[in-house]
Design an enzyme around this catalytic site. Structure first.
Site, PDB file in Angstrom:
ATOM      1  N   ASP A  13      -5.164  -0.979   5.387  1.00 15.41           N
ATOM      2  CA  ASP A  13      -4.985  -0.988   3.937  1.00 15.41           C
ATOM      3  C   ASP A  13      -6.253  -0.445   3.291  1.00 15.41           C
ATOM      4  O   ASP A  13      -7.324  -0.505   3.893  1.00 15.41           O
ATOM      5  CB  ASP A  13      -4.699  -2.404   3.419  1.00 15.41           C
ATOM      6  CG  ASP A  13      -4.083  -2.363   2.024  1.00 15.41           C
ATOM      7  OD1 ASP A  13      -2.861  -2.221   1.909  1.00 15.41           O
ATOM      8  OD2 ASP A  13      -4.855  -2.428   1.042  1.00 15.41           O
ATOM      9  N   ARG A  22       7.687  -1.954   5.625  1.00 12.64           N
ATOM     10  CA  ARG A  22       8.821  -2.869   5.477  1.00 12.64           C
ATOM     11  C   ARG A  22      10.204  -2.261   5.564  1.00 12.64           C
ATOM     12  O   ARG A  22      11.178  -2.957   5.798  1.00 12.64           O
ATOM     13  CB  ARG A  22       8.688  -3.607   4.143  1.00 12.64           C
ATOM     14  CG  ARG A  22       7.638  -4.676   4.176  1.00 12.64           C
ATOM     15  CD  ARG A  22       7.375  -5.227   2.809  1.00 12.64           C
ATOM     16  NE  ARG A  22       6.707  -4.223   1.983  1.00 12.64           N
ATOM     17  CZ  ARG A  22       6.217  -4.446   0.776  1.00 12.64           C
ATOM     18  NH1 ARG A  22       6.345  -5.633   0.237  1.00 12.64           N
ATOM     19  NH2 ARG A  22       5.619  -3.503   0.098  1.00 12.64           N
ATOM     20  N   ARG A  40       6.604  -8.664  11.550  1.00  8.70           N
ATOM     21  CA  ARG A  40       6.033  -9.416  10.423  1.00  8.70           C
ATOM     22  C   ARG A  40       6.495 -10.871  10.455  1.00  8.70           C
ATOM     23  O   ARG A  40       5.737 -11.778  10.104  1.00  8.70           O
ATOM     24  CB  ARG A  40       6.455  -8.751   9.108  1.00  8.70           C
ATOM     25  CG  ARG A  40       5.757  -9.304   7.892  1.00  8.70           C
ATOM     26  CD  ARG A  40       6.262  -8.683   6.629  1.00  8.70           C
ATOM     27  NE  ARG A  40       7.717  -8.838   6.498  1.00  8.70           N
ATOM     28  CZ  ARG A  40       8.392  -8.559   5.399  1.00  8.70           C
ATOM     29  NH1 ARG A  40       7.768  -8.092   4.341  1.00  8.70           N
ATOM     30  NH2 ARG A  40       9.696  -8.733   5.353  1.00  8.70           N
ATOM     31  N   ARG A  47       2.876   5.634   3.926  1.00  3.47           N
ATOM     32  CA  ARG A  47       3.454   4.323   4.226  1.00  3.47           C
ATOM     33  C   ARG A  47       4.584   4.401   5.261  1.00  3.47           C
ATOM     34  O   ARG A  47       5.554   3.643   5.172  1.00  3.47           O
ATOM     35  CB  ARG A  47       3.993   3.653   2.952  1.00  3.47           C
ATOM     36  CG  ARG A  47       2.948   3.339   1.919  1.00  3.47           C
ATOM     37  CD  ARG A  47       2.177   2.088   2.309  1.00  3.47           C
ATOM     38  NE  ARG A  47       1.209   1.738   1.290  1.00  3.47           N
ATOM     39  CZ  ARG A  47       1.385   0.775   0.402  1.00  3.47           C
ATOM     40  NH1 ARG A  47       2.478   0.057   0.413  1.00  3.47           N
ATOM     41  NH2 ARG A  47       0.446   0.528  -0.480  1.00  3.47           N
ATOM     42  N   TYR A  67      -9.145  -2.741  -8.096  1.00  2.00           N
ATOM     43  CA  TYR A  67      -8.703  -3.969  -7.410  1.00  2.00           C
ATOM     44  C   TYR A  67      -9.770  -5.045  -7.466  1.00  2.00           C
ATOM     45  O   TYR A  67      -9.482  -6.219  -7.705  1.00  2.00           O
ATOM     46  CB  TYR A  67      -8.318  -3.671  -5.957  1.00  2.00           C
ATOM     47  CG  TYR A  67      -6.916  -3.148  -5.830  1.00  2.00           C
ATOM     48  CD1 TYR A  67      -5.820  -3.982  -6.054  1.00  2.00           C
ATOM     49  CD2 TYR A  67      -6.676  -1.826  -5.520  1.00  2.00           C
ATOM     50  CE1 TYR A  67      -4.519  -3.511  -5.961  1.00  2.00           C
ATOM     51  CE2 TYR A  67      -5.381  -1.334  -5.427  1.00  2.00           C
ATOM     52  CZ  TYR A  67      -4.304  -2.181  -5.649  1.00  2.00           C
ATOM     53  OH  TYR A  67      -3.027  -1.703  -5.566  1.00  2.00           O
TER      54      TYR A  67
HETATM   55  O1  CP3 Z   1       0.858   4.896   5.378  1.00  2.00           O
HETATM   56  C1  CP3 Z   1       0.849   4.011   6.254  1.00  2.00           C
HETATM   57  O2  CP3 Z   1       1.839   3.791   7.002  1.00  2.00           O
HETATM   58  C2  CP3 Z   1      -0.402   3.197   6.445  1.00  2.00           C
HETATM   59  C3  CP3 Z   1      -0.339   1.956   5.788  1.00  2.00           C
HETATM   60  C4  CP3 Z   1      -0.877   1.706   4.416  1.00  2.00           C
HETATM   61  C5  CP3 Z   1      -0.805   0.407   3.851  1.00  2.00           C
HETATM   62  N1  CP3 Z   1      -1.476   0.400   2.674  1.00  2.00           N
HETATM   63  C6  CP3 Z   1      -0.123  -0.725   4.475  1.00  2.00           C
HETATM   64  C7  CP3 Z   1       0.416  -1.785   3.588  1.00  2.00           C
HETATM   65  C8  CP3 Z   1      -1.558   2.511   3.499  1.00  2.00           C
HETATM   66  C9  CP3 Z   1      -1.868   3.993   3.579  1.00  2.00           C
HETATM   67  C10 CP3 Z   1      -1.947   1.667   2.416  1.00  2.00           C
HETATM   68  C11 CP3 Z   1      -2.752   2.153   1.284  1.00  2.00           C
HETATM   69  C12 CP3 Z   1      -2.758   1.377   0.046  1.00  2.00           C
HETATM   70  N2  CP3 Z   1      -2.835   0.024  -0.113  1.00  2.00           N
HETATM   71  C13 CP3 Z   1      -2.800   1.951  -1.228  1.00  2.00           C
HETATM   72  C14 CP3 Z   1      -2.824   3.422  -1.509  1.00  2.00           C
HETATM   73  C15 CP3 Z   1      -1.479   4.001  -1.351  1.00  2.00           C
HETATM   74  C16 CP3 Z   1      -0.623   3.796  -2.549  1.00  2.00           C
HETATM   75  O3  CP3 Z   1       0.403   3.126  -2.400  1.00  2.00           O
HETATM   76  O4  CP3 Z   1      -0.989   4.307  -3.596  1.00  2.00           O
HETATM   77  C17 CP3 Z   1      -2.838   0.921  -2.176  1.00  2.00           C
HETATM   78  C18 CP3 Z   1      -2.859   1.080  -3.673  1.00  2.00           C
HETATM   79  C19 CP3 Z   1      -2.882  -0.303  -1.452  1.00  2.00           C
HETATM   80  C20 CP3 Z   1      -2.975  -1.685  -1.985  1.00  2.00           C
HETATM   81  C21 CP3 Z   1      -1.775  -2.435  -1.588  1.00  2.00           C
HETATM   82  N3  CP3 Z   1      -1.622  -3.025  -0.348  1.00  2.00           N
HETATM   83  C22 CP3 Z   1      -0.565  -2.593  -2.294  1.00  2.00           C
HETATM   84  C23 CP3 Z   1      -0.299  -2.101  -3.701  1.00  2.00           C
HETATM   85  C24 CP3 Z   1       0.320  -3.302  -1.455  1.00  2.00           C
HETATM   86  C25 CP3 Z   1       1.749  -3.624  -1.716  1.00  2.00           C
HETATM   87  C26 CP3 Z   1       1.975  -4.979  -2.229  1.00  2.00           C
HETATM   88  C27 CP3 Z   1       3.448  -5.327  -2.019  1.00  2.00           C
HETATM   89  O5  CP3 Z   1       3.691  -6.373  -1.402  1.00  2.00           O
HETATM   90  O6  CP3 Z   1       4.307  -4.526  -2.398  1.00  2.00           O
HETATM   91  C28 CP3 Z   1      -0.365  -3.568  -0.255  1.00  2.00           C
HETATM   92  C29 CP3 Z   1       0.171  -4.244   0.927  1.00  2.00           C
HETATM   93  C30 CP3 Z   1       0.556  -3.351   2.015  1.00  2.00           C
HETATM   94  N4  CP3 Z   1      -0.249  -2.434   2.585  1.00  2.00           N
HETATM   95  C31 CP3 Z   1       1.817  -3.322   2.652  1.00  2.00           C
HETATM   96  C32 CP3 Z   1       1.738  -2.354   3.660  1.00  2.00           C
HETATM   97  C33 CP3 Z   1       2.799  -1.954   4.650  1.00  2.00           C
HETATM   98  C34 CP3 Z   1       3.027  -4.209   2.315  1.00  2.00           C
HETATM   99  C35 CP3 Z   1       2.823  -5.617   2.692  1.00  2.00           C
HETATM  100  C36 CP3 Z   1       3.448  -6.002   4.014  1.00  2.00           C
HETATM  101  O7  CP3 Z   1       3.895  -5.145   4.786  1.00  2.00           O
HETATM  102  O8  CP3 Z   1       3.479  -7.199   4.301  1.00  2.00           O
END
Ligand code: CP3
Length: 358
Positions: free
Chosen positions: A85, A39, A48, A35, A162
């Site tokens: 994602d 944010r 964003r 990640r 999911y």
């Molecule tokens: O690593 C990186 O920089 C690449 C970006 C990345 C995202 N999601 C961007 C994202 C990666 C590798 C993921 C994988 C992902 N997504 C996983 C596996 C990694 C882990 O955390 O175990 C999972 C379970 C998801 C599903 C998901 N998508 C979640 C749980 C969330 C967070 C929800 C929240 O708001 O906290 C997301 C949204 C998401 N994916 C964000 C980002 C940067 C945050 C939302 C945003 O930036 O607006």
């Protein structure tokens, strides 16, 4: 700058991170962060504000490329991960999703019936995910041999969680209800997801991903016997299909809260285990075959500590991981609210490590 002074001339030929995956003895581990785009970075939050839709930020190739490069420009990590994602391929399988601010992923309606499972379509990444191929190709051009380009996917159990829960869950009641009362139905879904995800990994590699990480983030919620029935076989099904075509592309497997299933993870067939911070790195090494790589595993919360504290935790990890087949990373994604200067410090400190003296 101390950047890369310790690397031999050979290093210009391949990204430093790949040298670790090949088992070379290195003076410092390569470093990136799960990640690493997101944010906690002001440039990301500003972008964003301009583009509030997560789907747009991750599916518009110009935006996805720009966001992928934000941490690369700020910190020069050894790995650059595609901004996307794990849910991104779902619409290409007939399952729409959204990511709602402060709520997380939403899949509506969730998959609960055999009819819905039968309607899940095989993924054709060329058709439904052309932006992913484009971004990966452009990332390779952009970073050259200065960093490795990483792709990633969700593993079938986590993606099915999911799809069936419809959102992030603490209890996984719906998928477990299906698993423990109508297992053949769930197995049908897991099999379909595995085949599509294998196709997706191959597509990412074809388009430039040099390493691919499988996120089975929520498999740590399973009892070991259920992990062996519901998560592991589908990790294997993905890995086998990918390795049949790309035997040399390193694959990494990550599970959150993996301690109880840790010894089973190598059975997936991946090359590198991404260790979460609930497992001590020394313990991880002793529980894995010697040829296996490790990634991790500093507690992401450590980045809220002082610089001395962060450094101590990094040193603890690298000493225990040793000078071969270790990719330095956090034990899970960097947390929103992490001070950016502490992320910066993590990367700078990593670049200055010398395993011969620390
Ligand atoms: O690593 C990186 O920089 C690449 C970006 C990345 C995202 N999601 C961007 C994202 C990666 C590798 C993921 C994988 C992902 N997504 C996983 C596996 C990694 C882990 O955390 O175990 C999972 C379970 C998801 C599903 C998901 N998508 C979640 C749980 C969330 C967070 C929800 C929240 O708001 O906290 C997301 C949204 C998401 N994916 C964000 C980002 C940067 C945050 C939302 C945003 O930036 O607006």
């Amino acid at each position: 700058m101390t950047e890369s002074t310790e690397i031999s001339p050979k290093s210009t030929e391949i990204p430093y991170l790949l040298r670790a995956t090949r088992g070379e003895v290195l003076s410092r581990p390569p470093v990136w962060m799960m990640r690493q785009a997101g944010r906690y970075m002001k440039v990301y939050r500003d972008l964003r504000d301009k583009y509030p839709s997560f789907r747009e930020r991750s599916e518009n190739p110009e935006l996805s490329l720009e966001i992928s490069l934000q941490p690369y420009r700020a910190f020069q990590p050894d790995g650059v991960i595609l901004f996307s994602d794990i849910l991104t391929p779902l619409p290409g399988m007939g399952i729409p999703f959204d990511i709602v601010e402060s709520k997380g992923p939403v899949i509506d309606p969730p998959i609960r019936s055999l009819q819905q499972i039968e309607a899940v379509t095989p993924l054709n990444p060329e058709e439904s995910l052309p932006f992913v191929g484009q971004v990966l190709r452009e990332l390779r051009t952009e970073v050259g041999n200065k960093a490795a380009v990483l792709g990633f996917v969700g593993s079938p159990w986590t993606l099915a969680a999911y799809m069936i829960e419809g959102k992030t869950s603490k209890t996984y009641s719906n998928i477990k209800q299906m698993a423990f009362s109508e297992p053949e139905m769930l197995h049908q879904l897991l099999g379909k997801v595995a085949d599509s995800i294998a196709t997706y990994v191959k597509y990412q590699i074809k388009n430039g991903a040099q390493v691919v990480q499988l996120f089975d983030s929520w498999a740590g919620n399973l009892s070991p016997i259920d992990y062996e029935a519901l998560a592991l076989p589908y990790q294997q099904r993905v890995v086998e299909q990918v390795k049949a075509e790309y035997p040399d592309t390193p694959l990494i497997l990550y599970i959150s809260g993996s301690a109880g299933v840790f010894d089973l993870m190598p059975k997936s067939g991946v090359d590198i285990i991404s260790v979460d911070w609930t497992v001590d790195m020394k313990d991880a090494r002793s529980r894995l075959p010697e040829t296996m790589g490790v990634q991790g595993n500093v507690d992401p919360g450590a980045l809220f500590g002082s610089k001395d504290f962060i450094r101590d935790r990094m040193l603890d990890t690298v000493r225990k991981a040793g000078n071969k087949r270790h990719i330095l990373n956090l034990g899970h994604g960097i947390l929103p609210g992490t001070p950016e200067e502490n992320a910066q410090f993590f990367f700078e400190t990593a670049k200055q490590l010398d395993l011969a003296t620390c």
